[in-house]
Design a protein around this motif. Sequence first.
Motif, PDB file in Angstrom:
ATOM      1  N   PHE A 144       0.034   4.886  -1.240  1.00  0.00           N
ATOM      2  CA  PHE A 144      -0.168   3.944  -2.269  1.00  0.00           C
ATOM      3  C   PHE A 144       0.677   2.632  -2.053  1.00  0.00           C
ATOM      4  CE2 PHE A 144       0.747   2.624  -6.752  1.00  0.00           C
ATOM      5  CZ  PHE A 144      -0.327   1.810  -6.912  1.00  0.00           C
ATOM      6  N   TYR A 145       2.115   2.965  -2.293  1.00  0.00           N
ATOM      7  CA  TYR A 145       3.327   2.013  -2.713  1.00  0.00           C
ATOM      8  C   TYR A 145       3.173   0.620  -1.624  1.00  0.00           C
ATOM      9  CZ  TYR A 145       4.448   5.065  -6.538  1.00  0.00           C
ATOM     10  OH  TYR A 145       4.353   5.789  -7.497  1.00  0.00           O
ATOM     11  N   PRO A 146       3.074   0.950  -0.492  1.00  0.00           N
ATOM     12  CA  PRO A 146       3.452  -0.274   0.268  1.00  0.00           C
ATOM     13  C   PRO A 146       2.586  -1.304   0.176  1.00  0.00           C
ATOM     14  CG  PRO A 146       3.666   1.742   1.731  1.00  0.00           C
ATOM     15  CD  PRO A 146       3.059   2.349   0.297  1.00  0.00           C
ATOM     16  N   ALA A 147       1.429  -1.167  -0.107  1.00  0.00           N
ATOM     17  CA  ALA A 147       0.404  -2.299  -0.597  1.00  0.00           C
ATOM     18  C   ALA A 147       0.766  -2.978  -2.063  1.00  0.00           C
ATOM     19  CB  ALA A 147      -1.094  -1.874  -0.384  1.00  0.00           C
ATOM     20  N   GLU A 148       1.561  -2.403  -2.704  1.00  0.00           N
ATOM     21  CA  GLU A 148       1.667  -2.768  -4.165  1.00  0.00           C
ATOM     22  C   GLU A 148       3.015  -3.404  -4.486  1.00  0.00           C
ATOM     23  OE1 GLU A 148      -1.172  -2.753  -5.827  1.00  0.00           O
ATOM     24  OE2 GLU A 148      -2.199  -1.407  -4.570  1.00  0.00           O
ATOM     25  N   THR A 149       3.126  -4.164  -5.607  1.00  0.00           N
ATOM     26  CA  THR A 149       4.111  -4.764  -6.178  1.00  0.00           C
ATOM     27  C   THR A 149       4.675  -3.963  -7.660  1.00  0.00           C
ATOM     28  OG1 THR A 149       3.095  -6.397  -7.502  1.00  0.00           O
ATOM     29  CG2 THR A 149       3.542  -7.106  -5.261  1.00  0.00           C
ATOM     30  N   ASP A 150       5.803  -4.130  -7.988  1.00  0.00           N
ATOM     31  CA  ASP A 150       6.158  -3.576  -9.335  1.00  0.00           C
ATOM     32  C   ASP A 150       5.083  -4.000 -10.491  1.00  0.00           C
ATOM     33  OD1 ASP A 150       8.351  -2.609  -8.139  1.00  0.00           O
ATOM     34  OD2 ASP A 150       9.859  -4.035  -8.967  1.00  0.00           O
ATOM     35  N   ASP A 151       4.573  -5.199 -10.419  1.00  0.00           N
ATOM     36  CA  ASP A 151       3.424  -5.491 -11.541  1.00  0.00           C
ATOM     37  C   ASP A 151       2.166  -4.643 -11.345  1.00  0.00           C
ATOM     38  OD1 ASP A 151       5.423  -7.256 -12.756  1.00  0.00           O
ATOM     39  OD2 ASP A 151       4.800  -9.016 -12.085  1.00  0.00           O
ATOM     40  N   SER A 152       1.847  -4.876 -10.066  1.00  0.00           N
ATOM     41  CA  SER A 152       0.411  -3.931  -9.841  1.00  0.00           C
ATOM     42  C   SER A 152       0.623  -2.614 -10.010  1.00  0.00           C
ATOM     43  CB  SER A 152       0.255  -4.532  -8.623  1.00  0.00           C
ATOM     44  OG  SER A 152       0.769  -3.926  -7.237  1.00  0.00           O
ATOM     45  N   ILE A 153       1.676  -1.973  -9.840  1.00  0.00           N
ATOM     46  CA  ILE A 153       2.035  -0.411  -9.849  1.00  0.00           C
ATOM     47  C   ILE A 153       1.918  -0.250 -11.530  1.00  0.00           C
ATOM     48  CG2 ILE A 153       3.628   1.511  -9.748  1.00  0.00           C
ATOM     49  CD1 ILE A 153       4.582   0.147  -7.073  1.00  0.00           C
ATOM     50  N   ALA A 154       2.509  -1.075 -12.257  1.00  0.00           N
ATOM     51  CA  ALA A 154       2.429  -0.913 -13.842  1.00  0.00           C
ATOM     52  C   ALA A 154       1.211  -1.047 -14.248  1.00  0.00           C
ATOM     53  CB  ALA A 154       3.342  -1.809 -14.310  1.00  0.00           C
ATOM     54  N   TYR A 155       0.205  -2.094 -13.523  1.00  0.00           N
ATOM     55  CA  TYR A 155      -1.085  -2.229 -14.001  1.00  0.00           C
ATOM     56  C   TYR A 155      -1.863  -0.995 -13.686  1.00  0.00           C
ATOM     57  CZ  TYR A 155      -5.930  -3.968 -13.963  1.00  0.00           C
ATOM     58  OH  TYR A 155      -7.301  -4.075 -14.162  1.00  0.00           O
ATOM     59  N   HIS A 156      -1.781  -0.426 -12.339  1.00  0.00           N
ATOM     60  CA  HIS A 156      -2.476   0.585 -12.095  1.00  0.00           C
ATOM     61  C   HIS A 156      -2.374   1.880 -13.020  1.00  0.00           C
ATOM     62  CE1 HIS A 156      -4.437  -0.818  -8.535  1.00  0.00           C
ATOM     63  NE2 HIS A 156      -3.423  -1.326  -7.927  1.00  0.00           N
ATOM     64  N   LYS A 157      -1.051   1.934 -13.348  1.00  0.00           N
ATOM     65  CA  LYS A 157      -0.558   3.147 -14.438  1.00  0.00           C
ATOM     66  C   LYS A 157      -1.266   3.018 -15.665  1.00  0.00           C
ATOM     67  CE  LYS A 157       3.790   4.295 -12.087  1.00  0.00           C
ATOM     68  NZ  LYS A 157       5.247   4.622 -12.318  1.00  0.00           N
ATOM     69  N   SER A 158      -1.154   1.708 -15.991  1.00  0.00           N
ATOM     70  CA  SER A 158      -1.640   1.468 -17.361  1.00  0.00           C
ATOM     71  C   SER A 158      -3.191   1.575 -17.430  1.00  0.00           C
ATOM     72  CB  SER A 158      -1.251   0.038 -17.947  1.00  0.00           C
ATOM     73  OG  SER A 158      -2.204  -1.117 -16.947  1.00  0.00           O
ATOM     74  N   SER A 159      -3.975   1.555 -16.362  1.00  0.00           N
ATOM     75  CA  SER A 159      -5.285   1.762 -16.445  1.00  0.00           C
ATOM     76  C   SER A 159      -5.979   3.134 -16.483  1.00  0.00           C
ATOM     77  CB  SER A 159      -5.860   1.028 -15.195  1.00  0.00           C
ATOM     78  OG  SER A 159      -5.668  -0.299 -15.019  1.00  0.00           O
ATOM     79  N   ALA A 160      -4.996   4.214 -16.337  1.00  0.00           N
ATOM     80  CA  ALA A 160      -5.748   5.562 -16.605  1.00  0.00           C
ATOM     81  C   ALA A 160      -4.925   6.309 -17.659  1.00  0.00           C
ATOM     82  CB  ALA A 160      -5.172   6.259 -15.192  1.00  0.00           C
ATOM     83  N   MET A 161      -5.583   7.399 -18.031  1.00  0.00           N
ATOM     84  CA  MET A 161      -5.127   8.295 -19.075  1.00  0.00           C
ATOM     85  C   MET A 161      -3.816   8.715 -18.889  1.00  0.00           C
ATOM     86  SD  MET A 161      -6.949  11.563 -20.183  1.00  0.00           S
ATOM     87  CE  MET A 161      -6.723  12.611 -18.483  1.00  0.00           C
ATOM     88  N   ASN A 162      -2.858   8.425 -20.164  1.00  0.00           N
ATOM     89  CA  ASN A 162      -1.489   8.724 -20.173  1.00  0.00           C
ATOM     90  C   ASN A 162      -0.561   7.717 -19.346  1.00  0.00           C
ATOM     91  OD1 ASN A 162      -2.231  10.766 -21.839  1.00  0.00           O
ATOM     92  ND2 ASN A 162      -2.135  12.221 -20.009  1.00  0.00           N
TER      93      ASN A 162
END
Length: 251
Positions: free
Chosen positions: A196-214
Amino acid sequence: MPSHTLKDKVVVIGGASRNLGSLIAREVAADGANVVVHYNAPSSKEGAEQTAEAVKAAGGDAVVHEADLTKVSEVEGLFEVAEGAFGKVDCVVNTAGMVIKKPMAEVTEAEYDRMFAVNSKAAYFMMQQAARRVEDGGKIITIVTSLLAAYTGLYSVYAGSKAPVEHFTRALSKELFGRNVSVNNIAPGPMDTGFFYPAETDDSIAYHKSSAMNGELTKIEDIVPYVKFLLTDGWWLNGQTLFVNGGYTTR
């Protein structure tokens, strides 16, 4: 009625050298399965061998095989190795995949061709060989992506190359009526792995996390119970895609 257990079953796992595929191998072995540990390139050989050792330590037997799943002859070879080692194939779980994240305007022809080769063509011919070779009562599972239910940019060629697998799955599940073979997909949310991580930035990782439960990414440990369920007591599910993602996307 077939036995809803993994004991003495032979499970072929595409992409089993690390991450989700490796964990699935170890978990099904603990339930009595024998495993064909596939890996795609010499750089993954050590991980595949470690997976095989873990399978044996868990109580199963294992054979390791390298194959480029974008080449039909090598897909056939993988199944021939499985039958040569164990005499049969009961279940197939394909976790192999590749991700690119970029605007559609920037995707090259080579990137497009590679993504569809890995995510679509390989999945198709893995399913084809599974259809020809799995025992009656067998199970076929492909790992896709929760982005199939997302309204988003930047993943056009990734999600787009996974999308055909849903159609393959519906068709094959229907074609195998009468053999008690179920064919399904699991669509995880973004998983907390090196994939997952190589395609993402810190901001996009935070967004993906915020989009799911917990506020968490999907963990491989969250997915394995659903794989095992489809391989055993979930046999009556057929032709489906299960979105296992903590609410990241719904459909």
